[in-house]
Design an enzyme around this catalytic site. Structure first.
Site, short mmCIF file in Angstrom:
data_model
loop_
_atom_site.label_atom_id
_atom_site.label_comp_id
_atom_site.label_asym_id
_atom_site.label_seq_id
_atom_site.Cartn_x
_atom_site.Cartn_y
_atom_site.Cartn_z
CD GLU A 156 41.80 37.60 34.56
OE1 GLU A 156 41.23 38.58 35.08
OE2 GLU A 156 42.92 37.21 34.93
CD GLU A 346 46.55 38.61 32.83
OE1 GLU A 346 46.37 38.89 34.04
OE2 GLU A 346 45.80 38.98 31.92
C1 FCB Z 1 44.09 40.22 35.79
C2 FCB Z 1 43.81 41.03 34.54
C3 FCB Z 1 44.92 41.96 34.15
C4 FCB Z 1 45.57 42.60 35.35
C5 FCB Z 1 45.95 41.56 36.37
C6 FCB Z 1 46.66 42.12 37.60
O1 FCB Z 1 42.90 39.91 36.40
O2 FCB Z 1 43.58 40.17 33.45
O3 FCB Z 1 44.39 42.90 33.24
O4 FCB Z 1 44.77 43.58 35.85
O5 FCB Z 1 44.81 40.88 36.78
#
Ligand code: FCB
Length: 438
Positions: A156, A346
């Site tokens: 990110e 994620e």
């Molecule tokens: C993302 C991050 C991860 C976590 C989630 C909720 O932005 O990569 O580390 O904090 O959000």
């Protein structure tokens, strides 16, 4: 592939042992008023000592992949060159443990906790410091190149650049808009430069980067909202996707910043940089949590058209639950950028449920999980090259500026006793994986 995702700083604890040097996040947590409830990650989930028990949960879930990150400050000494063998040994135990369970490690090199000394030398804001990241990448890939196949350079970059260097809510806590753009550029450049290093040390490797993508959608059909949405999408999504996939930085948003006097130019983008940034990758990691409904701030509310798009249910983070956004995003990215292979690296939701009679019935997480995996299935049916889904997160953990107040885990952690309890969503995910791997 089915998996879960975590990151070093959020779960490991043991932040000053076995030769680990200080991380920017250690220092940030020590500053007043940075983290909710003044929480810190000195112990976190104590994963450093309990990883074997935590990986038993992976076995029980039936996942065949696990995404985690390496803490750079564990790997090098304070000259950022010499390696710290004890830190490498820790990750060696982690990787061997996963492989013995037939779980494919997805290793992220930079999930934000960079050495403080790297930041003090200029860090991501200083182009010359990219060399340090390459030295670190080289140490890690030499050490684990024959065991790890899936490598992720950065997690990110938008969050690092924007939260870390623009609004200052994340480490290192700076606020300088031009600098934040320069940081985003240096992150992308370091990604491109790391690719051949990873490839040369890890023969069978598959290399990618992870972006947090959130499709912006206009609140109304007014021209102002449409324009604001276009600019949002360029800043949040295309600013990364375009240079990574062989296009230039998006023009409208750059012109808008110049016009607003926020920057004069993006002169940090030097000749030849875009070629390095767009070096071929093997996959794209997408982190998806929600969409963004965009309302123009340029005209008074009453002069804009009435809002047509209203947000649905929200999680404890105030992020809207919008699974269709994941499906549409996957289709859109696949069509526009053709990354060859995509992983949802994620996806998850913050919900806090009490323990009742020893169980945690987190029904809204079960629903979230179901609906988002369904969205993935729909994307696959439309021909998207989606190769895996990793849920954020295996464990409740240290949620950056929110401390321990936001719970994303499939496994509940009592942070006083370190007792672990799988939630209802854990069993639901297990069932889902079981059905789909058959
Ligand atoms: C993302 C991050 C991860 C976590 C989630 C909720 O932005 O990569 O580390 O904090 O959000």
């Amino acid at each position: 592939m089915w998996g879960t995702a975590t990151s070093s700083f959020q779960i490991e604890g043991s932040n000053d042992i076995d030769g680990k040097i200080e991380s920017v996040w250690d220092e940030f947590c020590d500053r007043p008023n940075t983290i909710k409830n003044s929480d810190n990650a000195k112990i976190a989930c104590d994963h450093y000592n309990r990883f074997n028990q935590d990986f038993d949960f992976l076995d029980e879930l039936g996942v065949n992949s696990y995404r985690f990150s390496i803490s750079w400050p564990r790997i090098v000494k304070d000259d950022l060159k010499r390696k710290n063998q004890k830190g490498l040994d820790f990750y060696s135990r982690i990787i061997d443990n996963l492989l013995s369970r037939n779980i494919e490690p997805f290793l992220t090199l930079n999930h934000w906790d960079v050495p403080l000394i790297f930041h003090e030398k200029g860090g991501w804001g200083n182009r010359d410091c990219i060399e340090h990241f390459l030295d670190y990448s080289s140490i890690v890939t030499k050490e684990f190149g024959d065991k790890v196949k899936y490598w992720i350079t950065h997690n990110e970059p938008w969050v690092i650049a924007n939260l870390g260097y623009n609004n200052g809510t994340h480490a290192p806590g700076s606020s300088n808009f031009y600098k934040s753009l320069e940081v985003s550029h240096n992150l992308l450049l370091s990604h491109g430069k790391a690719i051949p290093i990873i490839k040369s040390n890890s023969n069978q490797s598959s290399v990618g980067i992870v972006l947090n993508l959130s499709p912006g959608m206009p609140a109304s059909k007014s021209s102002e909202d449409l324009k604001a949405t276009k600019l949002f999408n360029q800043y949040f999504n295309e600013w990364y996707l375009c240079p990574l996939y062989g296009k230039n930085y998006p023009k409208d948003i750059t012109a808008d910043w110049v016009q607003k006097g926020l920057i004069n130019s993006i002169d940090f983008n030097k000749e030849g940089d875009l070629e390095i940034i767009s070096r071929q990758t093997d996959f794209l990691g997408i982190n998806y949590y929600s969409r963004a409904i965009i309302r123009s701030e340029e005209i008074p509310e009453e002069e804009n058209l009435p809002i047509e798009l209203v947000a649905g249910d929200k999680t404890d983070f105030e992020w809207e639950v919008y699974p269709d956004g994941l499906r549409d995003l996957l289709i859109d990215v696949d069509q526009k950028y053709n990354p060859g292979s995509i992983f949802v690296t994620e996806n998850g939701c913050a919900y806090d449920y009490p323990k009742e009679d020893g169980a945690i019935n987190d029904i809204r997480r079960v629903k979230y999980l179901d609906s988002h995996i369904m969205a993935c299935k729909e994307a696959v049916q439309k021909g998207v090259c989606l190769d895996g889904y990793m849920h954020w997160s295996l464990l409740d953990n240290f949620e950056w500026a929110e401390g321990y107040s936001k719970k994303f885990g499939l496994v509940h952690i009592d942070f006083d006793t370190q007792e672990r309890t799988p939630k209802q969503s854990f069993w639901a995910y297990k069932n889902l994986i079981e059905k789909n791997l058959k």
